[in-house]
Design an enzyme around this catalytic site. Structure first.
Site, PDB file in Angstrom:
ATOM      1  N   ASN A 162       2.725  -2.820   0.409  1.00 17.07           N
ATOM      2  CA  ASN A 162       3.136  -1.552   1.042  1.00 17.07           C
ATOM      3  C   ASN A 162       4.102  -1.797   2.199  1.00 17.07           C
ATOM      4  O   ASN A 162       3.943  -1.241   3.288  1.00 17.07           O
ATOM      5  CB  ASN A 162       1.905  -0.772   1.533  1.00 17.07           C
ATOM      6  N   ARG A 217      -3.461  -6.431   6.347  1.00 13.28           N
ATOM      7  CA  ARG A 217      -2.987  -7.666   5.699  1.00 13.28           C
ATOM      8  C   ARG A 217      -3.532  -8.897   6.421  1.00 13.28           C
ATOM      9  O   ARG A 217      -3.646  -9.969   5.825  1.00 13.28           O
ATOM     10  CB  ARG A 217      -1.472  -7.699   5.654  1.00 13.28           C
ATOM     11  N   LYS A 261       0.705  -7.413  -8.997  1.00 12.88           N
ATOM     12  CA  LYS A 261       2.077  -7.671  -8.566  1.00 12.88           C
ATOM     13  C   LYS A 261       2.170  -8.908  -7.680  1.00 12.88           C
ATOM     14  O   LYS A 261       3.058  -9.753  -7.860  1.00 12.88           O
ATOM     15  CB  LYS A 261       2.646  -6.459  -7.826  1.00 12.88           C
ATOM     16  N   ASP A 280       6.794  -3.098  -9.898  1.00 13.60           N
ATOM     17  CA  ASP A 280       6.549  -2.163  -8.803  1.00 13.60           C
ATOM     18  C   ASP A 280       7.263  -0.860  -9.147  1.00 13.60           C
ATOM     19  O   ASP A 280       7.720  -0.671 -10.264  1.00 13.60           O
ATOM     20  CB  ASP A 280       7.023  -2.746  -7.467  1.00 13.60           C
ATOM     21  N   GLN A 326      14.322  -9.931 -14.872  1.00 13.13           N
ATOM     22  CA  GLN A 326      13.813  -8.875 -14.009  1.00 13.13           C
ATOM     23  C   GLN A 326      14.385  -8.985 -12.605  1.00 13.13           C
ATOM     24  O   GLN A 326      14.726  -7.978 -11.975  1.00 13.13           O
ATOM     25  CB  GLN A 326      12.286  -8.944 -13.968  1.00 13.13           C
TER      26      GLN A 326
END
Length: 362
Positions: A162, A217, A261, A280, A326
């Site tokens: 985030n 975190r 992820k 994402d 990607q």
């Protein structure tokens, strides 16, 4: 005080052949893979790799590099290309030890940038199977996947939850300054090595990092490092390079704060799993907008099932190096690189994401 090296200065640079079509520093080092590199002069990128501070720059066909002496090293006669004093000419590269150091430095660079992989051949293969990729790749050549230290990569990526690239860069630098070993100081900028697992696992770390603005975190960083040490040992992360992609991802997802992820980013960028495709909102939108990927239109978040479906879609399209492909599309979708897409054949429909101040990390 030592200064950041520039190509036209007195510093002796070392070099190795590398075409810009295979590696572009400005794209690869700024697209959210690593958060340790800064552009310290035009086209010059300074950062930490392998416990040393480097400055990298390039011409169309050459990668040039300079390695600074760590602050506790005896510089004179041991560090080729290092300034003995602020304004003094560098020591010449003449001894057998110097040649050994040069060979080791080249080995590290080739490993870090995975220069054994022929990126042009991969792009040709992807472009043959994917016209949209071919159109993007013609502009975004040289976006390589880094092969980072697994500890640094995993714990940096945990900071991206985030978050956006600019803020993650600041957080990683705070983490290194708080817990890492000082390396050197250049133009009043101090450089630190990435913290060890033992330093991250200390019981005081969560509180210290919360005080530095890491929020929730901080707990993930401390608890994950402690779990690795208590349950698996120091070499566990490195050992995941030798197991299958699915085994490595499953193992990483047992750690606090590590979901699909984060695990896929660590697999792709440090554990030799080129088929890992981190998904994402950027990649979800790319899949729908550019590849007509269909999903439940009412779905507002990426569920585990949707995550697997999008990843499998791209793996089936691009093959065993799908994660590399990607990275090219992810880079091309970042706001900071939109000027490169102003060519008429690369114009994209305006997206809601274009209005944000910064972009999420890979």
């Amino acid at each position: 005080m030592a200064k950041h090296a520039v190509l036209k200065g007195p510093t002796i640079w070392r070099s190795l052949p590398c075409a810009k079509s295979e590696l572009r520093l400005d794209l690869t080092l700024a697209c959210g893979q690593s958060f340790r590199w800064r552009e310290t002069a035009e086209g010059h990128w300074t950062g930490v790799m392998g416990g040393r501070v480097w400055t990298l720059t390039q011409t169309d066909d050459t990668l040039l590099y300079y390695i600074y002496p760590n602050q506790d090293m005896q510089i004179e006669g041991k560090e080729p290309g290092a300034l003995k004093k602020e304004d003094e000419e560098p020591v010449a590269v003449t001894s057998v030890q110097d040649r050994d150091d040069t060979e080791e430095a080249e080995r590290m660079l080739r490993d870090y940038f995975q220069l054994n992989v022929n990126f042009a051949d991969l792009c040709m293969s992807w472009g043959a199977a994917d016209p949209h990729f071919k159109r993007i790749a013609d502009t975004f050549k040289g976006v390589r996947m880094l092969r980072q230290d697994p500890t640094e990569c995993l714990f940096s990526i945990i900071c991206t939850i985030n978050n956006n690239i600019t803020r993650v860069q600041s957080m990683v630098e705070k983490l290194c300054k708080a817990l890492g070993t000082p390396l050197c100081q250049l133009d009043q900028t101090s450089y630190y090595d990435f913290p060890s697992l033992s330093a991250l696992a200390d019981s005081t770390v969560e509180e210290r990092l919360r005080g530095l603005g890491f929020g929730y975190r901080a707990r993930f960083l401390q608890q994950s490092s402690k779990q690795i040490l208590d349950t698996h040992g120091l070499q566990w992360l490195d050992g995941l390079r030798s197991v299958s992609y699915l085994q490595a991802r499953e193992a990483l997802c047992t750690l606090p704060g590590v979901g699909n992820k984060v695990a896929d980013c660590a697999c792709l960028m440090s554990l030799d799993k080129a088929e890992a495709v981190p998904i994402d909102t950027h990649m979800w939108q790319i899949a729908k907008r550019d590849y007509n990927f269909t999903d439940n239109k009412k779905q507002k978040t990426i569920t585990d099932q949707l995550y697997r479906e999008i990843g499998d879609f791209f793996r089936n399209l691009w093959g065993p190096y799908a994660g590399w492909a990607q990275a090219v599309l992810f880079c091309a979708d970042l706001k900071r690189f939109q000027k490169l897409k102003e060519m008429p054949n690369l114009k994209q429909p305006k997206k809601e994401e274009d209005n944000v101040e910064d972009e999420s990390s890979m």
